[in-house]
Design a protein around this motif. Sequence first.
Motif, PDB file in Angstrom:
ATOM      1  N   PHE A  61      11.930  17.839  -1.887  1.00 61.95           N
ATOM      2  CA  PHE A  61      10.653  17.379  -1.351  1.00 61.95           C
ATOM      3  C   PHE A  61      10.285  16.022  -1.945  1.00 61.95           C
ATOM      4  O   PHE A  61       9.854  15.100  -1.238  1.00 61.95           O
ATOM      5  CB  PHE A  61       9.606  18.442  -1.690  1.00 61.95           C
ATOM      6  CG  PHE A  61       8.198  18.094  -1.317  1.00 61.95           C
ATOM      7  CD1 PHE A  61       7.740  18.248  -0.025  1.00 61.95           C
ATOM      8  CD2 PHE A  61       7.304  17.655  -2.278  1.00 61.95           C
ATOM      9  CE1 PHE A  61       6.426  17.963   0.310  1.00 61.95           C
ATOM     10  CE2 PHE A  61       5.987  17.369  -1.958  1.00 61.95           C
ATOM     11  CZ  PHE A  61       5.554  17.517  -0.659  1.00 61.95           C
ATOM     12  N   GLY A  62      10.474  15.879  -3.278  1.00 63.78           N
ATOM     13  CA  GLY A  62      10.110  14.650  -3.960  1.00 63.78           C
ATOM     14  C   GLY A  62      10.933  13.458  -3.511  1.00 63.78           C
ATOM     15  O   GLY A  62      10.412  12.345  -3.377  1.00 63.78           O
ATOM     16  N   ILE A  63      12.221  13.667  -3.265  1.00 62.82           N
ATOM     17  CA  ILE A  63      13.058  12.569  -2.771  1.00 62.82           C
ATOM     18  C   ILE A  63      12.556  12.102  -1.410  1.00 62.82           C
ATOM     19  O   ILE A  63      12.447  10.899  -1.143  1.00 62.82           O
ATOM     20  CB  ILE A  63      14.532  13.014  -2.689  1.00 62.82           C
ATOM     21  CG1 ILE A  63      15.093  13.300  -4.081  1.00 62.82           C
ATOM     22  CG2 ILE A  63      15.376  11.930  -2.000  1.00 62.82           C
ATOM     23  CD1 ILE A  63      16.473  13.928  -4.073  1.00 62.82           C
ATOM     24  N   GLY A  64      12.213  13.067  -0.559  1.00 58.52           N
ATOM     25  CA  GLY A  64      11.717  12.722   0.764  1.00 58.52           C
ATOM     26  C   GLY A  64      10.430  11.929   0.723  1.00 58.52           C
ATOM     27  O   GLY A  64      10.293  10.892   1.389  1.00 58.52           O
ATOM     28  N   GLN A  65       9.484  12.384  -0.088  1.00 61.05           N
ATOM     29  CA  GLN A  65       8.195  11.688  -0.107  1.00 61.05           C
ATOM     30  C   GLN A  65       8.243  10.395  -0.919  1.00 61.05           C
ATOM     31  O   GLN A  65       7.330   9.579  -0.831  1.00 61.05           O
ATOM     32  CB  GLN A  65       7.101  12.616  -0.624  1.00 61.05           C
ATOM     33  CG  GLN A  65       7.207  12.978  -2.078  1.00 61.05           C
ATOM     34  CD  GLN A  65       6.011  13.788  -2.527  1.00 61.05           C
ATOM     35  OE1 GLN A  65       5.159  14.171  -1.733  1.00 61.05           O
ATOM     36  NE2 GLN A  65       5.944  14.057  -3.811  1.00 61.05           N
ATOM     37  N   THR A  66       9.309  10.205  -1.711  1.00 63.06           N
ATOM     38  CA  THR A  66       9.502   8.922  -2.380  1.00 63.06           C
ATOM     39  C   THR A  66       9.924   7.855  -1.376  1.00 63.06           C
ATOM     40  O   THR A  66       9.452   6.718  -1.411  1.00 63.06           O
ATOM     41  CB  THR A  66      10.567   9.041  -3.486  1.00 63.06           C
ATOM     42  OG1 THR A  66      10.131  10.006  -4.454  1.00 63.06           O
ATOM     43  CG2 THR A  66      10.801   7.701  -4.173  1.00 63.06           C
ATOM     44  N   LEU A  67      10.811   8.226  -0.468  1.00 60.58           N
ATOM     45  CA  LEU A  67      11.329   7.268   0.506  1.00 60.58           C
ATOM     46  C   LEU A  67      10.372   7.051   1.682  1.00 60.58           C
ATOM     47  O   LEU A  67      10.355   5.971   2.283  1.00 60.58           O
ATOM     48  CB  LEU A  67      12.681   7.758   1.037  1.00 60.58           C
ATOM     49  CG  LEU A  67      13.786   7.937  -0.011  1.00 60.58           C
ATOM     50  CD1 LEU A  67      15.042   8.527   0.642  1.00 60.58           C
ATOM     51  CD2 LEU A  67      14.103   6.623  -0.697  1.00 60.58           C
ATOM     52  N   ALA A  75       0.832  -1.202   0.000  1.00 62.03           N
ATOM     53  CA  ALA A  75       0.000   0.000   0.000  1.00 62.03           C
ATOM     54  C   ALA A  75       0.866   1.250   0.000  1.00 62.03           C
ATOM     55  O   ALA A  75       0.576   2.235  -0.697  1.00 62.03           O
ATOM     56  CB  ALA A  75      -0.926  -0.014   1.218  1.00 62.03           C
ATOM     57  N   GLY A  76       1.954   1.217   0.779  1.00 61.80           N
ATOM     58  CA  GLY A  76       2.865   2.343   0.803  1.00 61.80           C
ATOM     59  C   GLY A  76       3.585   2.531  -0.512  1.00 61.80           C
ATOM     60  O   GLY A  76       3.888   3.655  -0.921  1.00 61.80           O
ATOM     61  N   PHE A  77       3.843   1.409  -1.216  1.00 60.83           N
ATOM     62  CA  PHE A  77       4.529   1.501  -2.504  1.00 60.83           C
ATOM     63  C   PHE A  77       3.746   2.340  -3.503  1.00 60.83           C
ATOM     64  O   PHE A  77       4.341   3.038  -4.337  1.00 60.83           O
ATOM     65  CB  PHE A  77       4.750   0.098  -3.078  1.00 60.83           C
ATOM     66  CG  PHE A  77       5.355   0.110  -4.457  1.00 60.83           C
ATOM     67  CD1 PHE A  77       6.717   0.312  -4.627  1.00 60.83           C
ATOM     68  CD2 PHE A  77       4.558  -0.065  -5.583  1.00 60.83           C
ATOM     69  CE1 PHE A  77       7.277   0.334  -5.899  1.00 60.83           C
ATOM     70  CE2 PHE A  77       5.109  -0.035  -6.858  1.00 60.83           C
ATOM     71  CZ  PHE A  77       6.473   0.158  -7.016  1.00 60.83           C
ATOM     72  N   MET A  78       2.424   2.287  -3.437  1.00 65.13           N
ATOM     73  CA  MET A  78       1.607   3.069  -4.370  1.00 65.13           C
ATOM     74  C   MET A  78       1.854   4.569  -4.203  1.00 65.13           C
ATOM     75  O   MET A  78       1.781   5.329  -5.178  1.00 65.13           O
ATOM     76  CB  MET A  78       0.121   2.752  -4.172  1.00 65.13           C
ATOM     77  CG  MET A  78      -0.312   1.445  -4.790  1.00 65.13           C
ATOM     78  SD  MET A  78      -0.119   1.463  -6.581  1.00 65.13           S
ATOM     79  CE  MET A  78      -0.292  -0.273  -6.951  1.00 65.13           C
ATOM     80  N   ASN A  79       2.117   4.995  -3.001  1.00 63.70           N
ATOM     81  CA  ASN A  79       2.469   6.401  -2.823  1.00 63.70           C
ATOM     82  C   ASN A  79       3.948   6.646  -3.085  1.00 63.70           C
ATOM     83  O   ASN A  79       4.348   7.750  -3.441  1.00 63.70           O
ATOM     84  CB  ASN A  79       2.081   6.890  -1.419  1.00 63.70           C
ATOM     85  CG  ASN A  79       0.832   7.751  -1.455  1.00 63.70           C
ATOM     86  OD1 ASN A  79       0.201   7.926  -2.502  1.00 63.70           O
ATOM     87  ND2 ASN A  79       0.460   8.312  -0.326  1.00 63.70           N
ATOM     88  N   THR A  80       4.766   5.602  -2.910  1.00 61.68           N
ATOM     89  CA  THR A  80       6.170   5.746  -3.259  1.00 61.68           C
ATOM     90  C   THR A  80       6.339   5.923  -4.767  1.00 61.68           C
ATOM     91  O   THR A  80       7.105   6.782  -5.222  1.00 61.68           O
ATOM     92  CB  THR A  80       6.970   4.509  -2.790  1.00 61.68           C
ATOM     93  OG1 THR A  80       7.010   4.500  -1.362  1.00 61.68           O
ATOM     94  CG2 THR A  80       8.397   4.542  -3.313  1.00 61.68           C
ATOM     95  N   ILE A  81       5.627   5.122  -5.570  1.00 63.00           N
ATOM     96  CA  ILE A  81       5.732   5.253  -7.027  1.00 63.00           C
ATOM     97  C   ILE A  81       5.144   6.577  -7.489  1.00 63.00           C
ATOM     98  O   ILE A  81       5.621   7.196  -8.439  1.00 63.00           O
ATOM     99  CB  ILE A  81       5.059   4.052  -7.741  1.00 63.00           C
ATOM    100  CG1 ILE A  81       5.477   3.979  -9.210  1.00 63.00           C
ATOM    101  CG2 ILE A  81       3.552   4.102  -7.622  1.00 63.00           C
ATOM    102  CD1 ILE A  81       6.909   3.602  -9.430  1.00 63.00           C
ATOM    103  N   ASN A  82       4.108   7.037  -6.790  1.00 63.30           N
ATOM    104  CA  ASN A  82       3.556   8.359  -7.088  1.00 63.30           C
ATOM    105  C   ASN A  82       4.585   9.443  -6.798  1.00 63.30           C
ATOM    106  O   ASN A  82       4.775  10.379  -7.587  1.00 63.30           O
ATOM    107  CB  ASN A  82       2.287   8.590  -6.259  1.00 63.30           C
ATOM    108  CG  ASN A  82       1.721   9.981  -6.427  1.00 63.30           C
ATOM    109  OD1 ASN A  82       1.958  10.855  -5.591  1.00 63.30           O
ATOM    110  ND2 ASN A  82       0.976  10.196  -7.485  1.00 63.30           N
TER     111      ASN A  82
END
Length: 396
Positions: free
Chosen positions: A347-353, A53-60
């Motif tokens: 910001f994007g790197i942070g919310q990817t991880l 489930a978290g991966f879906m926001n990671t790929i986003n």
Amino acid sequence: MHAPDRPSPLTHPARLILILSLGPTVGLGIGRFAYALVLPDMRDTLGWSYSAAGFMNTINAAGYLAGALLASRLIKRFGLAATVRWGTLACVLSLALCAFSDNFIVLSFARLLAGLGAAAGFVGGGALAATIAQSRPERANFLLSLFYAGPGVGILSSGLVAPFVLQAFGPGSWWIVWWAMTLLAVAMTVPLLLAPLDTTASIGDAAATKFAIRPVLTYLVGYFLFGAGYIAYMTFMIAYVRDAGGGAAAQSAFWSLIGLSAFVTPWVWRRVLALDRGGLSTTIILGVNAVGAALPIFGHSAFLLAISALVFGVAFFAVVGSTTAFVRFNYPPAAWPAGIAAMTIAFGIGQTLGPIAVGAVTDAMGSLSYALNVSAAMLAVGAIAAAFQGRLARKS
């Protein structure tokens, strides 16, 4: 003597920035954050772990990072307005794809596309909004904050729709929610396509301007930690409310309170956003954001969760605005797109991880409370990092 020229109602700065805000309304408020509303039903129906489930926001978030990296080139080639419009249309398409399939790969691609479009639209929209706001220097910070209230509109509208659609159609109806979100996004995209954005401002070759990272490294670290910390809260809090016994009404109320907070952000933080003191305004706002994220750690009561949503929301939308204000104070207009893109990349790197890491911690520890602990801690450390950022010597 003659009366000073007044802007046409069609090109009034506040009106144009409000229309521009529909880009992040669709790309972020609906395209990214509405996922949290359907995550519990998708996880139950499709048999996902918290990591999946978290991966879906990671790929986003990975798509958002890629979009931020490409934004300057897109702006240089197609212009600010076209970048905003095409980015938003990509987000609408991604919502429709989510409604079409339950295949993990297709859903992952849709979330990736949503991130790409949202970032391109956000960077272009932020630069265009900053330029439009400069036409009224005495109100520039207030006008700019209107743009960053956009995601709150998407959060509020999706919060008023998604939980009740799920309740009405029952378990397994997550795909119907995605159709509802698609129709909502289409309605919000139409004004963005019709507004006379191309005639208001131009930054010329701004996208080619180089941006030095070293002078703002500590600020970028703080913004990176904000990206990693906030996304855990926004990804898993609806699941947390549901696990605490909250039904559709409770979930809708919690999510809507976050969205409603956006509407008071321009007034609450107007003076703070006007502080030209390096990272001070970001430190203040991000510190409040950390407090809001930490409150659910102390209990599950409806009152505490409501206060958490309000405090988190009223600061959450302003943090992003403070970074654009920082760029506007410290760089000439020609550097704004590059500066905003650099902030968005951090910001994007942070919310990817963030989402997949917190999801893995939750799977390992067996409780969403740990996700909230990690989220609040990262936000607090981010506030401390931003405090070390001083003013830059601006070059015109």
